[in-house]
Design an enzyme around this catalytic site. Structure first.
Site, PDB file in Angstrom:
ATOM      1  N   GLU A 225       2.483  13.909 -41.343  1.00 51.50           N
ATOM      2  CA  GLU A 225       2.317  14.307 -42.732  1.00 51.50           C
ATOM      3  C   GLU A 225       3.246  13.518 -43.663  1.00 51.50           C
ATOM      4  O   GLU A 225       2.854  13.150 -44.759  1.00 51.50           O
ATOM      5  CB  GLU A 225       2.616  15.807 -42.848  1.00 51.50           C
ATOM      6  N   ASP A 226       4.455  13.287 -43.218  1.00 53.45           N
ATOM      7  CA  ASP A 226       5.467  12.758 -44.143  1.00 53.45           C
ATOM      8  C   ASP A 226       5.942  11.333 -43.858  1.00 53.45           C
ATOM      9  O   ASP A 226       6.765  10.814 -44.611  1.00 53.45           O
ATOM     10  CB  ASP A 226       6.703  13.687 -44.139  1.00 53.45           C
TER      11      ASP A 226
END
Ligand code: MN
Length: 739
Positions: A95-96
């Site tokens: 996600e990051d």
């Protein structure tokens, strides 16, 4: 300052250390459960995550990687396998960070890549709005969980650490995240039997959602505990003595239940802490099931059990497979205490849930036992898969997460699972949609009953039908299962559409007539063509848009008139709006059923901004697309939205409406004195009103009490009567209807 202190209490309570977790802490936990675990793999995952998150910081200003490390630590403490703990380190990289699924799969294997992918939110760009994005993310997550439950466990650990560090976010976010935790994650933890996660999540969410209730309850519990400690100590001694005398070897421990579960009980039972039997509980662990019952017998011989409080969850486990015996006994001084009796194995299941069924070799998951947990998740996926409405999906998901279940039988002996509180109507809809639509009654265990009766586990249910029966709005209040509610709503929506088409057609015809045009002289093709010009592909959509108020009659007929004539109607002009007249005329033909007179077949609902009560002066407002909203005449929200006087419509209460019930919120300010609470509850009782919510708070400095109460009244006179009773109480300063 006070707040800071309370946070520390919460932090201590859920075991957050002030020191950030280090890799060595995680390793130590893993080795304590799996001494021969492959630690190279774990070290590699840690290093990979550290590199990926390098340079990122959290809201608190701490290095981001402290979060995944803490998540891995929570997972290690549950004794789960290496993939799960490693997934803790890596759960945020997709996600990051610029890390791809492939990178994870080649470095750490398929299982880990799938787990991390499962906890990753869907991309944000492709959704129309937040609700849709959220609904789709839940859908994806639940699907991934139903394939591998470790996805859920990682998600729970992630959420737990986020809750533990919630103080760094703004209050609005704190509340939103806490609410989601209570509605989705704590129930999920409960369903897979992980009671420690559940309790910690609930405690933190409770603290952020209702800080005042939380600290008040904590204070009360601390006081009570000091008083009852002695009694409990001596009872504990005596339990041990009784068991020894009967040669029953077992471990006896005692504890105070979690704040949140006590708070739930206080709310549900509308009682004070004195009225709760079982906030203090003893737990007795034995080696065998036989011994559980022997212990129970010995205790019932020594102390008097409270009737109706004995529960045998060993013979009938809870849906999350929890097993135990529960009973409540009365001590000599009259103080009740709860005892839970179960085997050591049952206890492990109760604490660790699904994870207790798994077996490991060198820290790797060997086999996943007990498919009941995943079967339940799969059912959750299946039952919600045709819900295209996101709000409805979320609502249904939440309800299914918290519901307990009952088991009932068809006359042929087939078992059906329904939510607790379900009625014969839920049962009928579960068998078949058409059966549900035509249900008129039921036989429970051979006896005739109404559609509203509550089913109990073990009932044999037979459904009675009639070909003339049709679903109604009222049914939405009867059913408890979301699938039944969904089916009824769908039917009603189709029906509403039919009615709005009929209504729209009449308004349209009427409006044309005012310009001396008869609808039957216009060809269907022409109407169709002009409607298309206005953006409606089908004629029915055009009429239903008029009926629902999406398009005004003037706009609808404009294309049929010579230019410039629209504003000069030739018909009689009256003050009353034209739409209102048309609606009234149509409605008068039908039988009265609904609350507001004259509108029986139009969609009518009570506006939430002012929540009118039967007897209030009211006025209707034709909304765009949702029918007629009924407001109080002096509603401030209505004044603002009255930019279009033509949408105003006269409405009145239907005198024939049978036993209306309205919720109303009342604030009462009082002087602070002993007995005030009792006096107020007595007044409410005297005024014959049901209390739905009751919250009392005290401002010690000003010596004031504030009571925030939601009551049920039938009419405005009834409410007046409640006020009259309240006014009579000495020390009541003011009372006020809030909505
Ligand atoms: Mn995270």
């Amino acid at each position: 300052m006070v707040l800071k202190k309370a946070i520390q209490t919460v932090a201590q309570l859920v075991g957050v250390s002030a020191q950030p977790v280090r890799y060595d802490d995680v390793l130590e936990e893993v080795l304590s459960h799996h001494p021969d675990a492959e630690t190279d793999y774990l070290a590699k995952a840690y290093a990979f995550g550290a590199k990926a998150h390098a340079g990122q910081v959290r809201k608190s200003g701490e290095p981001y990687y402290q979060h995944p490390t803490a998540v891995a630590y929570h997972l290690a403490k549950t004794g789960l396998d290496l993939d799960t703990v490693a997934a803790g380190f890596l759960h945020d990289v997709l996600e990051d960070c610029p890390v791809e699924y492939k990178d994870l799969e080649t470095n750490f294997g398929h299982d880990l890549a799938e787990i991390v992918n499962g906890v990753t939110k869907l991309g944000k760009v492709k959704f129309q709005d937040k609700a849709q994005a959220q609904a789709e993310s839940y859908r994806k997550m639940i699907l991934a969980m139903s394939k591998d439950l470790r996805v859920l466990i990682v998600k729970l650990a992630d959420r737990l650490h986020n809750m533990q560090t919630l103080e760094h976010l703004n209050p609005e976010k704190q509340k939103r995240i806490s609410k989601e935790t209570l509605e989705i994650y704590a129930p999920l933890a409960h369903r897979i039997g992980m009671s420690q996660f559940k309790t910690e999540l609930e405690t933190l969410a409770f603290y952020y959602l209702e800080p005042e209730s939380y600290s008040e309850l904590k204070r009360q519990l601390d006081t009570r505990q000091k008083i009852s400690h002695k009694t409990m100590d001596s009872i504990g001694h005596e339990i041990r003595a009784v068991l020894e005398k009967n040669q029953l070897e077992s471990d006896v421990t005692s504890r105070v239940k979690s704040e949140y579960s006590i708070f739930q009980k206080l709310k549900k039972k509308q009682t004070t802490i004195e009225g709760i039997y079982d906030y203090y509980a003893f737990r007795i662990l034995t080696d065998s099931v036989r011994e559980c019952y022997a212990v129970l017998g010995a205790l019932h011989e020594r102390w008097k059990p409270i009737p109706g409080r004995f529960k045998d969850f060993i013979a009938t486990p809870k849906p999350n497979l929890y097993q135990s015996l529960h009973t409540t006994l009365i001590a000599e001084n009259g103080m009740p205490f709860e005892v839970q009796i179960r085997t050591h194995m049952m206890h492990r299941l109760a604490e660790e849930g699904v994870a207790a069924h798994w077996t490991y070799k060198r820290g790797r998951l060997l086999s996943v036992g007990k498919s009941e947990y995943t079967a339940w998740l799969r059912k959750l996926v299946d039952e919600n898969k045709d819900m295209s409405d996101h709000e409805e999906f979320l609502e249904s998901l939440k309800a299914q997460l918290v519901n307990d279940e009952i088991l009932v039988f068809t006359p042929a002996g087939e078992i059906k699972t329904l939510p607790k509180g379900a009625t014969p109507l839920d049962f009928a809809y579960q068998i078949h949609t058409e059966l549900g639509h035509h249900t008129i009654g039921a036989k429970i265990d051979g006896k005739m009953t109404s559609l509203r009766s509550t089913l109990q586990t073990g009932n044999i249910v037979e459904i009675l039908t009639s070909p003339n029966q049709r679903p109604s709005q009222e049914w939405l209040k009867i059913v408890k299962s979301h699938s039944a509610r969904h089916k009824i709503r769908q039917w009603l929506r189709t029906e509403e559409k039919k009615k709005s088409i009929e209504l729209g057609h009449q308004i349209f015809e009427k409006e044309l007539k005012r310009y001396k045009i008869a609808l039957k002289t216009i060809s269907r093709d022409l109407v169709q063509g002009k409607a298309e010009g206005l953006g409606y592909k089908k004629l029915d959509d055009f009429y239903s848009a008029i009926g629902f108020g999406h398009i005004t009659p003037a706009k609808a007929i404009a294309p049929f008139l010579p230019e410039g004539t629209l504003d000069k109607p030739t018909g009689d002009e009256v003050r009353e709006s034209r739409i209102a007249k048309a609606i009234n005329r149509l409605a008068r033909k039908k039988g009265a059923q609904v609350t507001v007179k004259g509108q029986e077949d139009v969609l009518v609902y009570l506006a939430k901004c002012c929540s009118p009560i039967f007897g209030d002066p009211i006025v209707g407002y034709i909304t765009r697309g949702r029918g007629v909203a009924v407001h109080k005449r002096d509603c401030a929200g209505l004044q603002r939205s009255l930019n279009d006087p033509e949408r105003r419509i006269e409405v009145e209460w239907d005198k024939n409406y049978d036993n209306p019930v309205f919720s109303v919120r009342v604030l009462v300010h009082t002087e602070e004195r002993p007995g005030m609470l009792l006096d107020i509850t007595q007044a409410l009782k005297d005024a014959k009103t049901n209390v739905r919510k009751f919250q009392a708070s005290v401002n010690v400095e000003k010596n004031l009490g504030v009571f925030d109460i939601v009551i049920e009244v039938n009419t405005i006179n009834h409410l007046e009567n409640v006020f009259k009773h309240l006014r009579k109480i000495k020390g009541v300063l003011s009372q006020q209807r809030v909505k």
